[in-house]
Design a protein around this motif. Structure first.
Motif, short mmCIF file in Angstrom:
data_model
loop_
_atom_site.label_atom_id
_atom_site.label_comp_id
_atom_site.label_asym_id
_atom_site.label_seq_id
_atom_site.Cartn_x
_atom_site.Cartn_y
_atom_site.Cartn_z
N VAL A 46 0.92 -1.36 -0.04
CA VAL A 46 -0.12 0.07 -0.16
C VAL A 46 0.90 1.24 -0.02
CG1 VAL A 46 -1.85 1.37 1.26
CG2 VAL A 46 -1.96 -1.42 1.26
N THR A 66 -2.75 5.41 -2.55
CA THR A 66 -3.73 6.20 -1.85
C THR A 66 -3.95 7.39 -2.78
OG1 THR A 66 -2.14 7.39 -0.42
CG2 THR A 66 -3.33 5.40 0.49
N VAL A 114 -7.56 3.51 1.99
CA VAL A 114 -7.44 1.86 1.42
C VAL A 114 -7.88 1.18 2.61
CG1 VAL A 114 -6.17 0.13 0.41
CG2 VAL A 114 -5.44 2.46 -0.18
#
Length: 463
Positions: A30, A62, A170
């Motif tokens: 991420v 993101t 997320v």
């Protein structure tokens, strides 16, 4: 194997966001951001990646800012071959930002080699514009609230986070746990972007803390900006506004447009010297659902400034003199055309440099904010006699009170909050507030630390 979360970046700094989820069968990263600021942080960009890039199954971004996306070209060049999931807006913005980043890295290496101010015999860029363009082939746009599966055990969704166009939180479901990554959280009353969606229940919250130790000042941003422009114009000077090409540039132009419409600043020339910002304008027009502005205000805002496309035209601005306003990237004075303008106009007391957002430690913006009277630019010490003004209220980051208010919207507390993406004082201050006011379990993780998602209170030694 129980799923693990590992903090590969933004665990002891405000840049370099990278969070690895490892289920044993699937690895998902991420964010994939660049470290910026202090040299000890920037050197991490050159270090071997903590896990083999080819072992990562997917990346989820993101948003498009470089401290969240800017390492991606290097990751792809070094062996990552999976999809990069993100919103359509972020994918489009990365299509502008990442090649520009590669170009600037190449330009910096050329300047260092020709000027012989690098400590390396043959300075090379971290990645090239071509590397960045190749990385864009990995992007897979995902709608907000669309459910996507990665591997057998992991499901994620993207939820609106405000901040800039395309920015998302997320939410990752793995096993019986949900991990929510804030990315960069926007403000509830941002003049450009809609507010972030309220926090929904999660087992683990990974929260940014950029402004975790401070509040945005209550002063009127447009009044502050208008005051600077009026006094600099009166003395025939140049107003330099370094601004992030995506998000902050739009906000600056919006405020200047409103000031001009009300007759509160003189009708002096305004130049937008950022090809990337010019390209981003079209992307904002294509996504009206994500921001507060109608087509008429967008047209007035972007029509306010004369775009500067070529390097030669940019150089001519340095010979033009004031009065005028130049809006140019980068926002923390780390690179780009703004550096050439600083060399030209920084030494003159008639001029002003307006800082419009967070300045990470170790950047020229932070150095200037700290009262420096010279800046190291292209291997030379450039005297800075221009007026330096900081308009912190223009930031698109939630401040400490806004972060706390957003957390309070959740129905039940998470099992653990990890406070990330902040400098040490900011992160620890926010940690203390969460503990004291919300009575939640909360920690500031260490760089490369690994924790179990289903038992976040168990710390594991970094390896």
């Amino acid at each position: 194997m129980a799923a693990r979360l590992r903090f590969l970046g933004a665990a002891d700094s405000v840049t370099g966001s990278k969070f690895l989820i490892d289920t044993g069968d699937t690895r998902v990263l991420v964010d994939c951001g660049l470290f910026q600021g202090f040299k000890v942080l920037r050197e991490r960009n050159r270090a071997p990646f903590p896990v083999p890039p080819e072992s990562i199954d997917a990346v989820v971004l993101t948003h498009a800012h470089l401290d969240h996306s800017g390492y991606l070209p290097a990751l792809v060049r070094n062996g990552f071959h999976g999809p990069v999931y993100t919103t359509g807006g972020t994918a489009e913005l990365c299509g502008v930002i990442l090649p520009d980043s590669g170009y600037l890295l190449e330009e910096e290496a050329r300047h260092a080699a020709s000027g012989r101010w690098s400590s390396h015999r043959d300075p090379t860029p971290l990645y090239t514009a071509a590397d960045a363009t190749r990385s864009l082939e990995r992007f897979v746009p995902v709608d907000f609230d669309e459910t996507r599966r990665i591997g057998r055990e992991l499901v994620f969704t993207l939820v609106p986070a405000g901040h800039i166009l395309g920015a998302a939180g997320v939410r990752v479901r793995v096993g019986g746990s949900v991990v929510h990554f804030t990315g960069d959280l926007g403000r509830p009353n941002d003049p450009l972007m809609h507010p972030p969606r309220p926090l929904e229940s999660a087992s683990v919250l990974v929260a940014e803390s950029t402004y975790g130790d401070r509040l945005h000042p209550p002063a009127d941003v447009e009044e502050e900006l208008g005051s600077v422009v009026r006094r600099v114009a009166k003395r025939g000077g140049v107003v330099l506004i370094p601004a992030f090409a995506v998000g902050r540039t739009e906000t600056v132009l919006l405020h200047l447009s409103r000031l001009r419409d009300r007759g509160e600043i003189p009708d002096l020339p305004i130049f937008l010297n950022s090809p990337m910002a010019v390209d981003a304008a079209a992307i904002y027009r294509r996504h009206p659902e994500e921001h507060r502005l109608d087509s008429d205000e967008l047209a007035r805002m972007y029509g306010l400034a004369t775009p500067v496309h070529t390097v030669d035209d940019s150089k001519l601005l340095n010979l033009r003199g004031g009065p005028m306003i130049i809006v140019s990237a980068s926002g923390m004075l780390t690179g780009g055309r703004i550096l050439h303008h600083l060399v030209a106009y920084g030494p003159d007391r008639r001029n002003a440099i307006v800082l419009t957002g967070y300045q990470a430690g170790g950047t020229r913006g932070s150095t200037l904010l700290g009262g420096a009277t010279s800046l190291r630019i292209f291997g030379e010490d450039v005297p800075i006699r221009a007026e330096v003004v900081s308009i912190d209220g223009m930031s698109a980051h939630a401040d400490a009170d806004e972060l706390m208010a957003w957390m309070r919207t959740v129905d039940e507390p998470p099992d653990m909050v990890y406070v990330t993406h902040g400098e040490a004082v900011a992160s620890d201050t926010l940690r203390a507030r969460i503990k004291r006011e919300l009575h939640w379990q909360v920690r500031v993780p260490e760089h490369l630390e690994r924790v179990r998602i289903d038992a976040p209170e168990r710390q594991e030694v970094a390896s």
